[in-house]
Design a protein around this motif. Structure first.
Motif, mmCIF file in Angstrom:
data_model
loop_
_atom_site.group_PDB
_atom_site.id
_atom_site.type_symbol
_atom_site.label_atom_id
_atom_site.label_comp_id
_atom_site.label_asym_id
_atom_site.label_seq_id
_atom_site.Cartn_x
_atom_site.Cartn_y
_atom_site.Cartn_z
ATOM 1 N N ALA A 614 0.824 -1.099 -0.122
ATOM 2 C CA ALA A 614 -0.162 -0.224 0.033
ATOM 3 C C ALA A 614 0.994 1.138 0.054
ATOM 4 N N SER A 618 -2.064 5.684 3.057
ATOM 5 C CA SER A 618 -3.171 5.209 2.658
ATOM 6 C C SER A 618 -3.746 4.363 3.527
ATOM 7 N N LYS A 619 -5.404 4.393 3.599
ATOM 8 C CA LYS A 619 -5.905 3.654 4.545
ATOM 9 C C LYS A 619 -6.588 2.421 3.801
ATOM 10 N N TRP A 620 -6.736 1.098 4.145
ATOM 11 C CA TRP A 620 -7.297 -0.111 3.613
ATOM 12 C C TRP A 620 -8.041 -0.514 4.644
ATOM 13 N N TYR A 622 -10.758 -3.802 5.161
ATOM 14 C CA TYR A 622 -11.581 -4.751 4.298
ATOM 15 C C TYR A 622 -13.109 -4.503 4.593
ATOM 16 N N THR A 625 -13.179 -0.629 1.486
ATOM 17 C CA THR A 625 -12.157 -0.373 0.063
ATOM 18 C C THR A 625 -11.651 -1.550 -0.400
ATOM 19 N N TRP A 626 -11.432 -2.561 0.319
ATOM 20 C CA TRP A 626 -10.991 -3.720 -0.687
ATOM 21 C C TRP A 626 -11.561 -5.026 -0.110
ATOM 22 N N THR A 664 -11.045 -3.157 -5.390
ATOM 23 C CA THR A 664 -10.823 -1.887 -4.436
ATOM 24 C C THR A 664 -12.155 -0.876 -4.847
ATOM 25 N N MET A 692 -1.580 -2.294 -4.368
ATOM 26 C CA MET A 692 -2.704 -1.815 -4.214
ATOM 27 C C MET A 692 -2.894 -0.167 -4.950
ATOM 28 N N LEU A 694 -6.130 2.660 -5.421
ATOM 29 C CA LEU A 694 -7.493 3.339 -5.189
ATOM 30 C C LEU A 694 -7.671 4.653 -5.731
#
Length: 857
Positions: A614, A618-620, A622, A625-626, A664, A692, A694
């Motif tokens: 990432a 960035s903020k992921w 589950y 966003t993905w 995503t 990743m 976005l």
């Protein structure tokens, strides 16, 4: 009383179940001899249409209680006596509404309500019953297990699926036909919703469950519903002499009806499916998939006719249409706003992999535009009466449940105070178990359970599970995977004593010596026929063994239950739900289990790894966003990595070889999404790395610049402040809340989930309540405990209406959130149901803080 058509239908359906009810058939037949002719017809109807697992979980007498009460209503309630036969059996008689635990409860609910509806017209009774529901239950975000209506009454809180199940039960108990209506996924935000429809004078009307209004066809969800792709209702049988609604087919046991056009503008979509050589593909499956929670969710599945076609009405947004037959499939994006036709070719498969590009592919997904169909408005008098009665309902509810909580008792059991607080009337069961003796496993067992369990657990069932031996096991392993009676989201039952008696000593010894034999037994003994079951619920270990019938998930749970009953630590894998037992210190999937992946601790030598990288900052999240899914047959099954964080901008997954899809998604303020997907093959032993991506929306594309006129708010003491006095140099959030109602509960829960982000940027919020009593709300209390920079005020002069009007959002759709600059200027606002609004506000707030600091430099 019943037509020959219903009698014949019930008898045929019932006789068709004989092969499934082998263990119970003689018992059921004997019990039917004690029924009247009318009772026998309805009992056969129920046993012929119910999920087979229900017959193994509940006694004949439970179903008979529903039959006798409905017959009494048919004879004694005028509005019930006049109902069409199909409406009566589906929406008054039927005992099951969702996936709730079933108990003999209709007469209890009737006794609670009969005084409230006496002398009222049908319309008045409908409105009054919903006020009663609000006096006894309110929204609270909980896990996916559906609590029973009785549990809802005894604990007073539940999610929308539980509120609607509770409310439908209330209506059916007095002979008013009612059903649960669902949008399986919203198109404009990440969530779903359930509400209630009631049948009056030959027509269905909607209302919010436990959310009373003074008129029908009105609720906070009215606008979100007109942006839906699909809204449906369902019945547990296809008994429908003269269908008046669009039937969208059957899925396993259930028959689904399309209600979308009642709430939203729709278009009929005609999908043609062709095989690889261009011929019509008869019998192919076609799913309309909605991008929601960063996964493509199948909202409805249809089967093609002899021309390879299916037809369905749906809302005017973007969907992914997916068709398959066997292992061959095809898919494409379709914009229903633009076209009502799509043609798919079944040209993809696991063998033919030219579609596996291993490249990021971007797409924009549009949600239907807002276009209200129901414009029912309350008069000011009705609105004031509703506000008064809702306040009274909240006080009645809070006082009732406060009376169950004992502060002195909580001080004696400080570690258990939280479970005592949420348990409501069930506090007696917890105390009965907790105080019976000095067994040191009592408290750990209670703490091993889910929060919802405290609301409906039974002390005698927990007693059945106090028979474990820790031996040399580490305490954590012992408590989580051996002592704990809960395996997944099944109903808690005394399965240990049942299992120990069910198997012979020889069988148990063989299982202990080699747990692999347990899985071999299950695969040989337990069958599953989808056409007589409901996949949302699964049999308990006891029911599974009694009926020799259980879904794949029920079989996995049964494996773990047998293991734990024989003192073998076991669990379901949290990512794949595969059964696992502790084997020489490692959780191991039994040989022969083939459904999907294994986590790192159980990966074999031919396993593969995927490293997701990432970008810095960035903020992921589950299911926000993905997601990642693995191709199983012709479907991508989404794995569950909820709560698994990226660390140092990376996340490593150990997976089985196969074809995977990464999705995503970034939700835009207008409800649309900017999405990307990447389909790739993971080879045995491969160590693959993927960056990743976005899409990023630009703040300037969504920000506005609306001046607000000054208005007054009050603090706890009644002192008044102009909003201009409360502003600061830094931008902040002005939030008008409707505490206790579902949209505001979602926002409060999002605030809790974003606490680290919130506190990290020193965000500030002027939180405006309607009245001081709302401070007692549990979710609000947790927000105030965990988040800094929140100031509480009250709106006694309808300032929300003026502020919302200035920002061009609807003041009637609380919560209203406004991003406010120092100059008393609103730069962004939203109202009502907008999942993800908190993170968007935080992102915009952070951008404005950075911009302001750069300007000051």
């Amino acid at each position: 009383m019943f037509t020959a058509h219903l009698q014949e239908y019930a008898l045929n359906k019932y006789q068709g179940r004989k092969k499934y009810y082998t263990a119970l058939w003689e018992e059921i037949e004997e019990a039917l001899k004690g029924c009247t002719e009318e009772e026998a017809v309805l009992m056969r109807f129920l046993y012929g249409t119910m999920p087979v697992r229900d017959a193994g979980e509940y006694d004949f007498s439970v179903f008979l209680s529903y039959v006798r009460h409905s017959l009494w209503l048919r004879r004694n309630m005028e509005w019930c006596r006049e109902l069409p036969e199909d409406i009566f059996v589906h929406h008054v008689l039927y005992y099951r509404i969702n996936s709730e635990d079933i108990s003999d409860c209709r007469k209890f609910f009737y006794e609670q309500l009969k005084g409230r509806i006496q002398g009222r017209s049908l319309e008045e009774a409908v409105l009054e019953i919903n006020y009663w529901c609000a006096e006894n239950a309110v929204y609270e975000a909980t896990d996916e297990r559906t609590a029973s209506p009785v549990t809802m009454f005894r604990c007073g809180k539940g999610r929308c699926g539980e509120e609607s199940t509770f409310t439908v039960t209330a209506y059916r108990s007095v002979g008013i036909p009612a059903r649960q209506v669902y949008t399986p996924r919203w198109a404009h935000c990440d969530d779903n919703h359930a509400w209630v429809e009631v049948y009056l004078h030959g027509k269905w009307y909607f209302l919010g469950a436990c959310e009373p209004e003074e008129v029908l066809n009105k609720g906070w969800f009215t606008v979100p519903a007109n942006r839906a792709i699909l809204i449906h209702s369902r019945t547990f049988s296809d008994f429908m002499p003269s269908p008046s609604e669009e039937c969208i087919g059957k899925e396993d046991l259930l028959t689904y009806y399309n209600n979308t056009s009642y709430y939203a503008k729709t278009r009929e979509l005609a999908v043609t499916v062709k095989d690889p050589v261009g011929q019509p593909a008869e019998g192919a499956f076609v799913a309309l998939e909605i991008l929601n929670m960063a996964e493509y969710f199948p909202a409805v599945t249809l089967i093609t006719d002899s021309r390879g076609e299916v037809h369905v009405s749906a809302g005017l947004g973007d969907v992914r249409v997916r068709a398959w037959k066997g292992d061959a499939f095809g898919e494409k994006k379709v914009s229903l706003k633009v076209t009502g036709k799509a043609e798919l070719l079944l040209e993809c498969s696991r063998e033919k992999t030219d579609w596996v590009t291993d490249k990021w592919e971007r797409t924009e997904v549009s949600a239907p535009e807002e276009c209200p169909l129901h414009l029912e408005k309350e008069t000011r008098e009705q609105k004031e009466r509703k506000e008064k009665r809702l306040k009274e309902a909240g006080q009645i509810r809070e006082q009732r449940f406060a009376a169950y909580y004992d502060e002195e008792l909580a001080r004696a059991y400080t570690a258990e105070a939280g479970m005592l607080r949420v348990s409501g009337e069930n506090i007696g069961e917890i105390l009965a178990f907790l105080t019976r003796d000095e067994n040191p496993d009592r408290k750990p067992m209670l703490h091993s359970l889910a929060v919802k369990d405290y609301k409906d657990l039974k002390a005698d069932i927990l007693e059945d599970h106090l028979c474990c031996e820790q031996g040399s096991l580490a305490r954590e392993l012992y408590e989580k995977y051996l002592l704990c009676p809960r395996i997944h989201r099944e109903e808690l039952t005394p399965y240990r004593s049942f299992i120990k008696k069910y198997f012979t000593e020889e069988e148990k010894e063989r299982f202990v010596q080699n747990p692999e034999q347990i899985w071999s037994y299950i695969k040989a003994a337990i069958r599953y026929d989808t056409v007589v079951d409901y996949k949302t619920i699964c049999a308990t270990p006891i029911g599974c063994l009694k009926m020799k019938q259980g879904s794949p998930l029920a079989q996995n749970i049964l494996f773990a239950a047998i293991c734990r009953s024989l003192n073998i630590p076991a669990r379901l894998n949290q990512v794949t739900l595969a059964p696992e037992y502790l084997n020489q210190g490692t959780f191991t999937v039994p040989e022969g289990f083939t459904n999907g992946q294994k986590v790192k601790s159980t990966a074999k030598e031919d396993g593969a790894s995927l490293l997701l990288k990432a970008a810095e900052g960035s903020k992921w999240n589950y299911f926000q966003t993905w997601t990642i899914g693995r191709l199983e047959g012709a479907h991508f099954d989404t794995l569950n990595y909820e709560g698994v964080p990226f660390e140092n901008n990376a996340l490593e997954l150990v997976l089985e070889p196969g074809i995977y899809r990464l999705v995503t998604s970034l939700r835009m303020p207008d409800g649309g999404q900017q999405a990307s997907q990447r389909v790739f093959y993971l080879k045995p032993g491969e160590q693959k790395s993927i960056e990743m991506i976005l899409w990023e929306n630009k703040a300037e594309d969504i920000l506005v610049n609306y001046p607000l006129k000054d208005f007054k708010l009050q603090d706890n003491t009644g002192k008044e402040y102009n909003i201009s006095e409360l502003r600061t140099e830094e931008p902040g959030i002005l939030a008008f809340l409707g505490v206790g109602a579902e949209p505001t509960e979602h926002v409060l829960n999002e605030l809790l989930a974003s606490a680290v982000h919130w506190n990290g940027i020193t965000a500030r919020m002027i939180m405006v309540l309607r009245e001081p009593g709302e401070q007692k709300n549990g979710t609000l209390h947790r927000v105030l405990e965990n988040l800094t920079g929140i100031e509480l005020y009250y709106d006694k002069e309808r300032s929300c209406e003026r502020a919302a009007a200035a920002m061009h959002v609807d003041a009637d759709k609380l919560p209203v959130l406004i991003l406010l600059q120092k100059e008393l200027t609103g730069i962004y606002a939203c109202s009502g149901y907008n999942v993800g609004s908190v993170e968007l506000m935080l992102k915009l707030l952070e951008q404005q803080q950075i911009k302001r600091r750069k300007t000051n430099e």
